[in-house]
Design an enzyme around this catalytic site. Sequence first.
Site, PDB file in Angstrom:
ATOM      1  N   ARG A   1       0.771  -1.229  -0.041  1.00  0.00           N
ATOM      2  CA  ARG A   1      -0.007   0.167  -0.075  1.00  0.00           C
ATOM      3  C   ARG A   1       0.798   1.271  -0.016  1.00  0.00           C
ATOM      4  O   ARG A   1       1.961   1.307   0.485  1.00  0.00           O
ATOM      5  CB  ARG A   1      -1.011   0.084   1.306  1.00  0.00           C
ATOM      6  CG  ARG A   1      -2.352  -0.907   1.124  1.00  0.00           C
ATOM      7  CD  ARG A   1      -3.042  -0.304   0.282  1.00  0.00           C
ATOM      8  NE  ARG A   1      -3.457   1.011   0.144  1.00  0.00           N
ATOM      9  CZ  ARG A   1      -4.119   1.986   0.847  1.00  0.00           C
ATOM     10  NH1 ARG A   1      -5.027   1.369   1.858  1.00  0.00           N
ATOM     11  NH2 ARG A   1      -4.244   3.051   0.669  1.00  0.00           N
TER      12      ARG A   1
ATOM     13  N   ARG B   1       2.941   3.777 -16.461  1.00  0.00           N
ATOM     14  CA  ARG B   1       3.168   3.446 -18.034  1.00  0.00           C
ATOM     15  C   ARG B   1       4.351   3.924 -18.499  1.00  0.00           C
ATOM     16  O   ARG B   1       4.936   3.413 -19.556  1.00  0.00           O
ATOM     17  CB  ARG B   1       2.003   3.713 -18.830  1.00  0.00           C
ATOM     18  CG  ARG B   1       0.637   3.219 -18.278  1.00  0.00           C
ATOM     19  CD  ARG B   1       0.850   1.819 -18.726  1.00  0.00           C
ATOM     20  NE  ARG B   1      -0.472   1.134 -18.535  1.00  0.00           N
ATOM     21  CZ  ARG B   1      -0.490   0.011 -17.759  1.00  0.00           C
ATOM     22  NH1 ARG B   1       0.749  -0.549 -17.571  1.00  0.00           N
ATOM     23  NH2 ARG B   1      -1.802  -0.558 -17.524  1.00  0.00           N
TER      24      ARG B   1
ATOM     25  N   CYS C   1      -7.779   2.393 -12.351  1.00  0.00           N
ATOM     26  CA  CYS C   1      -7.945   3.914 -11.684  1.00  0.00           C
ATOM     27  C   CYS C   1      -9.172   4.122 -11.334  1.00  0.00           C
ATOM     28  O   CYS C   1     -10.222   3.505 -11.934  1.00  0.00           O
ATOM     29  CB  CYS C   1      -7.618   5.048 -12.516  1.00  0.00           C
ATOM     30  SG  CYS C   1      -5.775   5.070 -12.866  1.00  0.00           S
TER      31      CYS C   1
ATOM     32  N   GLU D   1     -11.883   7.247  -5.097  1.00  0.00           N
ATOM     33  CA  GLU D   1     -12.169   6.893  -3.654  1.00  0.00           C
ATOM     34  C   GLU D   1     -13.694   7.104  -2.979  1.00  0.00           C
ATOM     35  O   GLU D   1     -14.194   8.164  -3.462  1.00  0.00           O
ATOM     36  CB  GLU D   1     -11.145   7.625  -2.800  1.00  0.00           C
ATOM     37  CG  GLU D   1     -10.931   7.025  -1.077  1.00  0.00           C
ATOM     38  CD  GLU D   1     -10.314   5.665  -1.331  1.00  0.00           C
ATOM     39  OE1 GLU D   1     -10.252   5.162  -0.097  1.00  0.00           O
ATOM     40  OE2 GLU D   1      -9.298   5.403  -2.188  1.00  0.00           O
TER      41      GLU D   1
ATOM     42  N   ARG E   1      -4.122   7.104  -3.849  1.00  0.00           N
ATOM     43  CA  ARG E   1      -3.916   5.814  -3.075  1.00  0.00           C
ATOM     44  C   ARG E   1      -3.344   4.783  -4.093  1.00  0.00           C
ATOM     45  O   ARG E   1      -3.967   4.635  -5.100  1.00  0.00           O
ATOM     46  CB  ARG E   1      -4.981   5.391  -2.261  1.00  0.00           C
ATOM     47  CG  ARG E   1      -5.470   6.153  -0.980  1.00  0.00           C
ATOM     48  CD  ARG E   1      -6.709   5.825  -0.235  1.00  0.00           C
ATOM     49  NE  ARG E   1      -6.938   6.624   0.884  1.00  0.00           N
ATOM     50  CZ  ARG E   1      -7.462   7.579   1.058  1.00  0.00           C
ATOM     51  NH1 ARG E   1      -7.991   8.291  -0.150  1.00  0.00           N
ATOM     52  NH2 ARG E   1      -7.652   8.280   2.113  1.00  0.00           N
TER      53      ARG E   1
ATOM     54  N   TYR F   1       3.706   6.377   2.851  1.00  0.00           N
ATOM     55  CA  TYR F   1       2.934   7.272   2.714  1.00  0.00           C
ATOM     56  C   TYR F   1       3.384   8.643   2.693  1.00  0.00           C
ATOM     57  O   TYR F   1       4.321   8.643   3.839  1.00  0.00           O
ATOM     58  CB  TYR F   1       1.890   6.853   4.165  1.00  0.00           C
ATOM     59  CG  TYR F   1       1.109   6.028   4.008  1.00  0.00           C
ATOM     60  CD1 TYR F   1      -0.326   5.791   3.567  1.00  0.00           C
ATOM     61  CD2 TYR F   1       1.246   4.452   4.239  1.00  0.00           C
ATOM     62  CE1 TYR F   1      -1.008   4.777   3.349  1.00  0.00           C
ATOM     63  CE2 TYR F   1       0.646   3.430   4.201  1.00  0.00           C
ATOM     64  CZ  TYR F   1      -0.423   3.695   3.765  1.00  0.00           C
ATOM     65  OH  TYR F   1      -1.320   2.377   3.558  1.00  0.00           O
TER      66      TYR F   1
ATOM     67  N   ARG G   1      -1.537   6.203   7.966  1.00  0.00           N
ATOM     68  CA  ARG G   1      -0.860   5.363   8.830  1.00  0.00           C
ATOM     69  C   ARG G   1       0.186   5.610   9.632  1.00  0.00           C
ATOM     70  O   ARG G   1       1.413   5.505   9.175  1.00  0.00           O
ATOM     71  CB  ARG G   1      -0.511   4.126   7.657  1.00  0.00           C
ATOM     72  CG  ARG G   1      -1.898   3.398   6.970  1.00  0.00           C
ATOM     73  CD  ARG G   1      -2.684   2.845   7.901  1.00  0.00           C
ATOM     74  NE  ARG G   1      -1.974   1.774   8.982  1.00  0.00           N
ATOM     75  CZ  ARG G   1      -1.977   0.576   8.602  1.00  0.00           C
ATOM     76  NH1 ARG G   1      -2.368  -0.292   7.667  1.00  0.00           N
ATOM     77  NH2 ARG G   1      -1.067  -0.148   9.699  1.00  0.00           N
TER      78      ARG G   1
END
Length: 121
Positions: A6, A63, A75, A78, A90, A108, A116
């Site tokens: 993540r 890419r 894609c 959220e 994210r 992050y 986080r």
Amino acid sequence: MFRGVRGAITIQENTEQGVLQATDRLFTQLISENGIEPEQVASVFISVTDDITTEAFPARAMRTMEGWEYVPVMCMKEIDVKGALEKCIRVMMHINTDKDQREIKHVYLEGAQVLRPDLQS
């Protein structure tokens, strides 16, 4: 073994350049810190918050990286939660690896560090 990696980053400007530069920075650090090769990657999900409305897909940043042209990427938006972090990109990368979950380095950056704080070194 199949693992998720993540990461998230916030952008300063809702522009094509802002989105692509931030996404490139995030991918570069995720790949570097985890020693990920394109052939290890099963898929990548990228989400953006509702306030990112530029015409650039964040996947374009990946890419342009040599060897990453054929990695499946999607894609999406959220979910819009009141009071949630704004201007956030994210990433969820699904990789094949022998690493234990504790060995995976989640990344992050910028304002996304608040998502986080337990993973910050």
